[in-house]
Scaffold this active site. Structure first.
Site, short mmCIF file in Angstrom:
data_model
loop_
_atom_site.label_atom_id
_atom_site.label_comp_id
_atom_site.label_asym_id
_atom_site.label_seq_id
_atom_site.Cartn_x
_atom_site.Cartn_y
_atom_site.Cartn_z
N ARG A 60 13.31 -14.24 -42.48
CA ARG A 60 14.39 -14.71 -43.37
C ARG A 60 14.05 -14.67 -44.86
O ARG A 60 14.91 -14.86 -45.71
CB ARG A 60 14.80 -16.14 -42.96
CG ARG A 60 15.68 -16.15 -41.74
CD ARG A 60 15.95 -17.56 -41.25
NE ARG A 60 14.79 -18.09 -40.53
CZ ARG A 60 14.66 -19.37 -40.16
NH1 ARG A 60 15.60 -20.24 -40.47
NH2 ARG A 60 13.59 -19.77 -39.50
N GLY B 260 0.92 -22.69 -42.07
CA GLY B 260 0.76 -21.98 -43.34
C GLY B 260 2.01 -22.00 -44.20
O GLY B 260 1.95 -21.72 -45.40
N ASP B 261 3.15 -22.33 -43.60
CA ASP B 261 4.40 -22.36 -44.37
C ASP B 261 4.88 -23.78 -44.65
O ASP B 261 6.03 -23.99 -45.01
CB ASP B 261 5.49 -21.54 -43.67
CG ASP B 261 5.79 -22.04 -42.28
OD1 ASP B 261 5.13 -23.00 -41.83
OD2 ASP B 261 6.67 -21.46 -41.63
N GLY C 286 12.02 -30.22 -33.21
CA GLY C 286 11.60 -30.89 -31.98
C GLY C 286 11.78 -32.40 -32.17
O GLY C 286 11.42 -32.94 -33.22
N ASN D 266 11.38 -21.30 -44.91
CA ASN D 266 11.81 -20.17 -44.08
C ASN D 266 12.52 -19.08 -44.87
O ASN D 266 12.52 -17.93 -44.50
CB ASN D 266 12.73 -20.65 -42.96
CG ASN D 266 11.97 -21.51 -41.97
OD1 ASN D 266 10.92 -21.12 -41.48
ND2 ASN D 266 12.48 -22.70 -41.72
C1 UD1 Z 1 7.86 -26.09 -34.28
C2 UD1 Z 1 7.74 -27.21 -33.24
C3 UD1 Z 1 8.84 -28.24 -33.47
C4 UD1 Z 1 8.80 -28.78 -34.86
C5 UD1 Z 1 8.84 -27.62 -35.89
C6 UD1 Z 1 8.58 -28.16 -37.26
C7 UD1 Z 1 6.84 -26.13 -31.24
C8 UD1 Z 1 7.16 -25.63 -29.89
N1 UD1 Z 1 7.85 -26.65 -31.93
O1 UD1 Z 1 9.09 -25.45 -34.04
O2 UD1 Z 1 8.70 -29.31 -32.54
O3 UD1 Z 1 9.87 -29.66 -35.10
O4 UD1 Z 1 7.82 -26.64 -35.60
O5 UD1 Z 1 8.81 -27.16 -38.21
O6 UD1 Z 1 5.71 -26.08 -31.67
N2 UD1 Z 1 3.56 -19.56 -35.32
C9 UD1 Z 1 2.52 -18.72 -35.02
N3 UD1 Z 1 2.54 -18.05 -33.85
C10 UD1 Z 1 3.55 -18.18 -32.95
C11 UD1 Z 1 4.62 -19.04 -33.27
C12 UD1 Z 1 4.60 -19.72 -34.45
O7 UD1 Z 1 1.58 -18.57 -35.80
O8 UD1 Z 1 3.49 -17.52 -31.90
C13 UD1 Z 1 3.53 -20.30 -36.60
C14 UD1 Z 1 4.68 -19.94 -37.52
O9 UD1 Z 1 4.32 -18.87 -38.37
C15 UD1 Z 1 4.87 -21.23 -38.28
C16 UD1 Z 1 4.47 -22.32 -37.28
O10 UD1 Z 1 3.69 -21.67 -36.31
O11 UD1 Z 1 4.00 -21.33 -39.38
C17 UD1 Z 1 5.66 -22.99 -36.61
O12 UD1 Z 1 6.40 -22.01 -35.94
P1 UD1 Z 1 7.98 -22.04 -35.86
O13 UD1 Z 1 8.45 -20.91 -35.07
O14 UD1 Z 1 8.52 -22.22 -37.22
O15 UD1 Z 1 8.17 -23.38 -35.04
P2 UD1 Z 1 9.53 -24.00 -34.60
O16 UD1 Z 1 10.06 -23.23 -33.46
O17 UD1 Z 1 10.38 -24.19 -35.77
#
Ligand code: UD1
Ligand code: CA
Length: 454
Positions: free
Chosen positions: A15, A101-102, A137, A224
């Site tokens: 995004r 990291g974000d 979550g 994001n």
């Molecule tokens: C996650 C949480 C959610 C919480 C939210 C807060 C889980 C299942 N859910 O959701 O409960 O409210 O964050 O923002 O954990 N990332 C990786 N590898 C992956 C997936 C994600 O490195 O395979 C990193 C992303 O780059 C990011 C962070 O993990 O920095 C969170 O991932 P994101 O997909 O944003 O999490 P949410 O689904 O929003």
């Protein structure tokens, strides 16, 4: 207790619509991931593990100077999978702080509080109560004890009413991570391995889940897209401005203040609107910065007044200097106390001695200027011969006439004077006058050309 920091940074950041990986997008002049790494260093983490995926080369190169363990998550299968790929390098003892990291603004004090509450139980979470918890979550509690984290997509209508959310910041015992993560499944609405499922595993082991909330909500805000990035930038700037104001700085309008780095201040510093401060800067007592200045890696001693729209980079200014408007100090400019530098004067790699003045339109490059010397308007040090740079050395109490070209290498003595409009190519002895210009030609009763009538 040894602390590992695990940073999730494998996400693509679709995004942002950028060729730059999301965690390299700048907030307050520093990549998002850089903020998280700085905070990890402040809490004296024993090691920092960063999980990378998209744009991995670029990300690693941006932090090549940091002591970081990089772990690749080639496919993004969820937050639980991301942490799982670190297991081969994750210590067996101590705790891990799991960060994103974000989510760049989390403060050291919040992480310290989290570690403190988590070490007793083995797992702790930073939560936040929001008016609109859509997308996050949800924290499910029974008798005030955390029972589960349910992702928005997996939540019932009733669960979606919950206002307390998971910020994605955790502290977990490393021994437990080694035990729990291999057991994660992806049996959920998104087909992802959820890190949040370790909550159920902790409960099954009879472990209570500790939680804290951050002092300030912006600490746990994620980025994001560019709209969120700009909004967080303003929140972060407001936070920095407030800290400076609490230290006694008069910031005339905190909503028009930008600090992209670190500023050390004395008392009663005054900063007018639209000033940008970058890198490491120091302002002494009573320093005044006029509107629109851009100041980078510069130290300014007490009582110095900077008029509007001046630009400084790697400069050192003494006390009670008067400078600007529209002055430019480039790397290596050193102004002693009480120096005056006026409008459209550029100083590079030069020292200007106590009380000396260059008040209008001048270029001082690779020069050494003594005390109480006056540089006339329009004077240029011709420091570059097209191949090499040369020095101009001017003594004390010298008077350089207006519009001089001082062809370096050249030495102008103490008390020397040069005439207006001169091109000075030879050294000038102490206390002597040098000038170089064609003799004036005068024609009496001169008739100007007349316009031809057609
Ligand atoms: C996650 C949480 C959610 C919480 C939210 C807060 C889980 C299942 N859910 O959701 O409960 O409210 O964050 O923002 O954990 N990332 C990786 N590898 C992956 C997936 C994600 O490195 O395979 C990193 C992303 O780059 C990011 C962070 O993990 O920095 C969170 O991932 P994101 O997909 O944003 O999490 P949410 O689904 O929003
Ligand atoms: Ca997701």
């Amino acid at each position: 207790m040894s602390t590992t920091v695990v940073i999730l940074a494998a996400g693509k950041g679709t995004r942002m619509r950028s060729s730059l990986p999301k965690v390299l997008q700048p907030l307050a002049g520093r990549p998002l991931l850089g903020h998280v790494i700085e905070t990890a260093k402040k809490i004296k983490a024993n090691n920092i593990i960063t999980i990378f995926g998209h744009g991995g080369d670029l990300v690693q190169r941006a932090f090549a100077h940091e002591n970081i363990q990089w772990v690749e998550q080639a496919e993004q299968l969820g937050t639980g999978h991301a942490v799982k790929v670190t297991l081969p390098v994750l210590p067996k003892q101590g705790v891990s702080l799991i960060l994103s990291g974000d989510v760049p603004c989390v403060q050291q004090s919040t992480l310290q509080n989290l570690v403190d509450v988590s070490t007793q139980t083995g797992i702790g979470i930073v939560t936040l109560t929001l008016d609109d918890s859509t997308g996050y979550g949800r924290i499910v509690r029974v008798d005030n004890k955390i029972q589960a984290i349910v992702e928005h997509k997996d939540a019932s209508d009733e669960q979606r009413q919950i206002k307390e959310i998971n910020t994605g910041i955790y502290c977990v015992s490393n021994a437990k991570l080694h035990e729990w993560l291999p057991k994660l499944s992806n049996n959920n609405a998104q087909g992802e391995y959820y890190l949040t499922d370790i909550v159920a595993m902790a409960l099954a082991d009879g472990i209570e889940i500790a939680s804290i909330q951050p002092e300030l909500a912006f600490e746990v805000e994620g980025v994001n897209d560019r709209v969120q990035l700009a909004a967080l930038e303003r929140e972060f700037q407001a936070y920095q401005a407030k800290k400076l104001m609490q230290q006694g700085v008069h910031i005339i309008d905190p909503s028009r203040f930008d600090l992209r780095g670190e500023l050390t201040v004395g008392q009663d510093v005054r900063i007018d609107i639209n000033v940008i401060i970058e890198g490491h800067c120091t302002f002494g007592d009573n320093v005044e910065i006029g509107a629109g200045c851009v100041i980078k890696d510069t130290s300014i001693a007490a009582g110095t007044v900077v008029q509007p729209y001046s630009i400084f980079d790697k400069a050192v200014l003494g006390e009670a200097v008067q400078i600007g408007p529209f002055a430019r100090l480039r790397p290596g400019a050193k102004l002693d106390n009480e120096v005056h530098i006026g409008n459209f004067v550029e100083v590079k790699n030069s020292t200007v001695g106590l009380g000396s003045k260059a008040n209008h339109f001048a270029y001082l490059g690779d020069a050494e200027i003594g005390v109480s010397t006056n540089i006339g308007a329009g004077t240029i040090t011709c420091n570059y011969d097209g191949a090499n740079k040369h020095k101009t050395i001017i003594g004390d109490n010298a008077f350089i006439g207006t519009n001089n070209s001082l062809v370096a290498p050249i030495k102008i003595g103490h008390g020397a004077t040069t005439g207006a409009g001169s091109v000075i190519t030879h050294d000038v002895a102490d206390n002597s006058l040098a000038f170089e210009r064609a003799k004036q030609v005068s024609k009496e009763n001169y008739q100007r050309p007349q316009k031809v009538k057609k």
